[in-house]
Design a protein around this motif. Structure first.
Motif, short mmCIF file in Angstrom:
data_model
loop_
_atom_site.label_atom_id
_atom_site.label_comp_id
_atom_site.label_asym_id
_atom_site.label_seq_id
_atom_site.Cartn_x
_atom_site.Cartn_y
_atom_site.Cartn_z
N ASP A 224 0.84 -1.20 0.00
CA ASP A 224 0.00 0.00 0.00
C ASP A 224 0.88 1.26 0.00
O ASP A 224 0.60 2.23 -0.70
CB ASP A 224 -0.92 0.03 1.21
CG ASP A 224 -2.07 -0.96 1.10
OD1 ASP A 224 -2.30 -1.50 0.00
OD2 ASP A 224 -2.75 -1.19 2.12
N TYR A 225 1.94 1.22 0.81
CA TYR A 225 2.86 2.36 0.87
C TYR A 225 3.53 2.58 -0.49
O TYR A 225 3.65 3.72 -0.96
CB TYR A 225 3.91 2.13 1.95
CG TYR A 225 5.06 3.09 1.87
CD1 TYR A 225 4.99 4.36 2.43
CD2 TYR A 225 6.24 2.74 1.19
CE1 TYR A 225 6.05 5.26 2.32
CE2 TYR A 225 7.29 3.62 1.08
CZ TYR A 225 7.19 4.88 1.64
OH TYR A 225 8.24 5.77 1.52
N LEU A 226 3.98 1.51 -1.13
CA LEU A 226 4.63 1.66 -2.43
C LEU A 226 3.68 2.25 -3.46
O LEU A 226 4.09 3.06 -4.31
CB LEU A 226 5.14 0.30 -2.92
CG LEU A 226 6.31 -0.30 -2.13
CD1 LEU A 226 6.61 -1.71 -2.65
CD2 LEU A 226 7.55 0.58 -2.22
N GLN A 227 2.40 1.89 -3.39
CA GLN A 227 1.42 2.40 -4.34
C GLN A 227 1.03 3.85 -4.06
O GLN A 227 0.96 4.67 -4.98
CB GLN A 227 0.17 1.53 -4.31
CG GLN A 227 0.34 0.15 -4.93
CD GLN A 227 0.36 0.19 -6.44
OE1 GLN A 227 -0.62 0.55 -7.09
NE2 GLN A 227 1.50 -0.16 -7.02
N ASP A 228 0.80 4.17 -2.79
CA ASP A 228 0.16 5.45 -2.45
C ASP A 228 1.00 6.37 -1.57
O ASP A 228 0.60 7.51 -1.33
CB ASP A 228 -1.17 5.18 -1.74
CG ASP A 228 -2.10 4.31 -2.57
OD1 ASP A 228 -2.14 4.51 -3.79
OD2 ASP A 228 -2.77 3.43 -1.98
N GLY A 229 2.13 5.88 -1.05
CA GLY A 229 2.91 6.70 -0.12
C GLY A 229 2.26 6.72 1.24
O GLY A 229 1.49 5.82 1.61
N GLY A 230 2.57 7.76 2.02
CA GLY A 230 1.99 7.86 3.35
C GLY A 230 3.05 7.68 4.43
O GLY A 230 4.25 7.76 4.18
N GLU A 231 2.57 7.41 5.65
CA GLU A 231 3.45 7.30 6.80
C GLU A 231 3.56 5.84 7.25
O GLU A 231 2.89 4.96 6.74
CB GLU A 231 2.91 8.16 7.94
CG GLU A 231 2.81 9.64 7.59
CD GLU A 231 2.25 10.46 8.73
OE1 GLU A 231 1.76 9.86 9.71
OE2 GLU A 231 2.29 11.70 8.64
N ALA B 126 13.26 6.02 -1.35
CA ALA B 126 14.14 6.07 -2.52
C ALA B 126 13.59 5.23 -3.67
O ALA B 126 13.72 5.60 -4.85
CB ALA B 126 15.55 5.62 -2.14
N TRP B 127 12.98 4.11 -3.35
CA TRP B 127 12.42 3.26 -4.41
C TRP B 127 11.22 3.95 -5.05
O TRP B 127 11.06 3.92 -6.27
CB TRP B 127 12.03 1.90 -3.83
CG TRP B 127 11.78 0.84 -4.89
CD1 TRP B 127 12.14 0.88 -6.19
CD2 TRP B 127 11.10 -0.40 -4.71
NE1 TRP B 127 11.74 -0.26 -6.85
CE2 TRP B 127 11.09 -1.06 -5.96
CE3 TRP B 127 10.49 -1.01 -3.62
CZ2 TRP B 127 10.50 -2.31 -6.15
CZ3 TRP B 127 9.92 -2.27 -3.80
CH2 TRP B 127 9.92 -2.91 -5.05
N ARG B 128 10.38 4.58 -4.25
CA ARG B 128 9.25 5.31 -4.80
C ARG B 128 9.74 6.46 -5.70
O ARG B 128 9.18 6.71 -6.78
CB ARG B 128 8.37 5.87 -3.68
CG ARG B 128 7.42 4.83 -3.09
CD ARG B 128 6.55 5.44 -1.98
NE ARG B 128 5.96 6.70 -2.36
CZ ARG B 128 4.87 6.85 -3.13
NH1 ARG B 128 4.24 5.76 -3.59
NH2 ARG B 128 4.40 8.05 -3.41
N ALA B 129 10.81 7.14 -5.29
CA ALA B 129 11.35 8.24 -6.10
C ALA B 129 11.92 7.71 -7.42
O ALA B 129 11.75 8.33 -8.48
CB ALA B 129 12.43 8.98 -5.32
N GLN B 130 12.57 6.57 -7.37
CA GLN B 130 13.12 5.96 -8.58
C GLN B 130 12.01 5.59 -9.54
O GLN B 130 12.11 5.80 -10.76
CB GLN B 130 13.94 4.73 -8.22
CG GLN B 130 14.55 4.01 -9.40
CD GLN B 130 15.22 2.71 -9.01
OE1 GLN B 130 15.13 2.27 -7.86
NE2 GLN B 130 15.89 2.08 -9.95
N ARG B 131 10.93 5.04 -9.01
CA ARG B 131 9.80 4.68 -9.85
C ARG B 131 9.17 5.91 -10.50
O ARG B 131 8.81 5.90 -11.68
CB ARG B 131 8.73 3.95 -9.02
CG ARG B 131 9.09 2.53 -8.64
CD ARG B 131 7.99 1.99 -7.76
NE ARG B 131 7.99 0.54 -7.70
CZ ARG B 131 6.98 -0.18 -7.24
NH1 ARG B 131 5.88 0.43 -6.81
NH2 ARG B 131 7.04 -1.50 -7.21
N ALA B 132 9.02 6.97 -9.74
CA ALA B 132 8.43 8.20 -10.27
C ALA B 132 9.28 8.75 -11.42
O ALA B 132 8.75 9.21 -12.44
CB ALA B 132 8.29 9.24 -9.16
#
Length: 323
Positions: free
Chosen positions: A191-198, A208-214
């Motif tokens: 869920d965090y990887l898909q939508d972010g959050g805390e 960092a992985w979410r930023a790389q994907r973006a």
């Protein structure tokens, strides 16, 4: 180098071991609180794992270890060996034997099945890291199988809570004493990887992985989509050990899809040979890749002023489809 060329296919194998108590007979193992293995048996398991890993790696032959792995590790290992065999039918031309030394064993004492333990050793591959292997089995007549393999820097392996005899404490999957119960950690992470959050500490496997994907998704002429799914059933069930601070080290698994679609008149970057070996269909304008990943995370005690820290993630391509 494209992202496809950076895809990692890593696998491992273990051999079957019997769990016996020297001079004893285990009765009603499903109810008795017992160590998952003796320390001697754990050491033997690691030795046999090394031998089986080397045999499978040298021959690129999945039949040498398919009966001795489970869950995420089995999926990753089978795909790695399949791709290797397709590209090198005669075996691994770059074969170098794996050596595991300076081994330590953390063995929880618990009732019921599965019984399991963690082997922590230094390997001669992957740099200055510790190889953490989780061995499991579901009954006295079953063989040991390796369900998880992760690599950690030496300073990232936490101190575990043990009793006066040195046995560790297994943490139940549905406990309410952690920030996130082990049973919910895989879903919380995807869920965090898909939508972010805390809830997850910043690091290479989270922010960092979410930023790389973006960044990957914004490449001109190439649309990239990601889908993340939890894996929690059967051999993919999470396993957790109590740490000295009252938290837990949790091993868990996830599945990830990455679809690359080229704009009209363009093409998807050509994948490497290992990816092609696992790809069904013809790559015309799109390529969908499926990955299985196993993670290890520090899950703090409930109420602590800390987030879950994902310490390690070992991921392998397991399938792909061209369109």
């Amino acid at each position: 180098m494209s992202r496809l060329d950076r895809s990692i296919l890593i696998g491992a194998a273990v051999t079957a071991l019997s769990l016996t108590a020297s001079g004893c007979v285990v009765v009603h193992g499903e109810r008795e609180v017992l160590p998952g293995a003796t320390r001697a048996e754990a050491a033997e398991a690691l030795e046999e794992f090394t031998a089986a890993y080397n045999e499978a790696d040298r021959a690129y032959d999945v039949s040498l270890d398919e009966d001795h792995t489970a869950g995420a590790l089995a999926a990753i290992d089978a795909a790695r060996l399949k791709a290797g065999k397709a590209n090198n039918p005669g075996g691994n031309p770059s074969y170098t034997p794996l050596e595991l030394t300076d081994a330590e064993f953390t063995i929880p004492k618990k009732a019921g099945w599965p019984r399991w333990f963690v082997a922590d050793a230094r390997g001669n591959k992957g740099g200055d890291v510790r190889w953490l292997l989780v061995f499991t089995r579901d009954g006295l007549d079953d063989a040991w199988e390796a369900a998880y393999l992760t690599l950690l820097s030496p300073g990232d392996v936490p101190e575990f809570r043990t009793d006066r005899d040195g046995w560790a404490e297994a943490v139940s999957a549905d406990t309410a004493r952690l920030a996130v119960s082990p049973a919910e950690l895989s879903k919380s992470y995807t869920d965090y990887l898909q939508d972010g959050g805390e809830g997850f500490a910043a690091g290479p496997h989270t922010s960092a992985w979410r930023a790389q994907r973006a960044k990957q998704a914004s490449r001109p002429g190439l649309a990239t989509q990601y889908i993340d799914e939890p894996l929690t059933d059967g051999d993919y069930a999470p396993l957790a050990l109590r740490t000295e601070d009252g938290g837990a080290l949790v091993f868990f698994a996830t599945r990830h899809y990455e679809k690359q679609t080229a704009a009209s008149g363009a093409s998807v970057p050509t994948p490497n040979r290992d990816v092609l070996a696992l790809t069904e269909g013809e790559i015309k304008q799109a390529l969908t890749m499926e990955f299985v990943s196993n993670e290890v995370a520090l899950d703090p005690p409930a109420g602590a002023d800390a987030d879950v820290a994902v310490l390690g993630r070992l991921q392998g391509l397991t399938a792909a489809k061209g369109q």
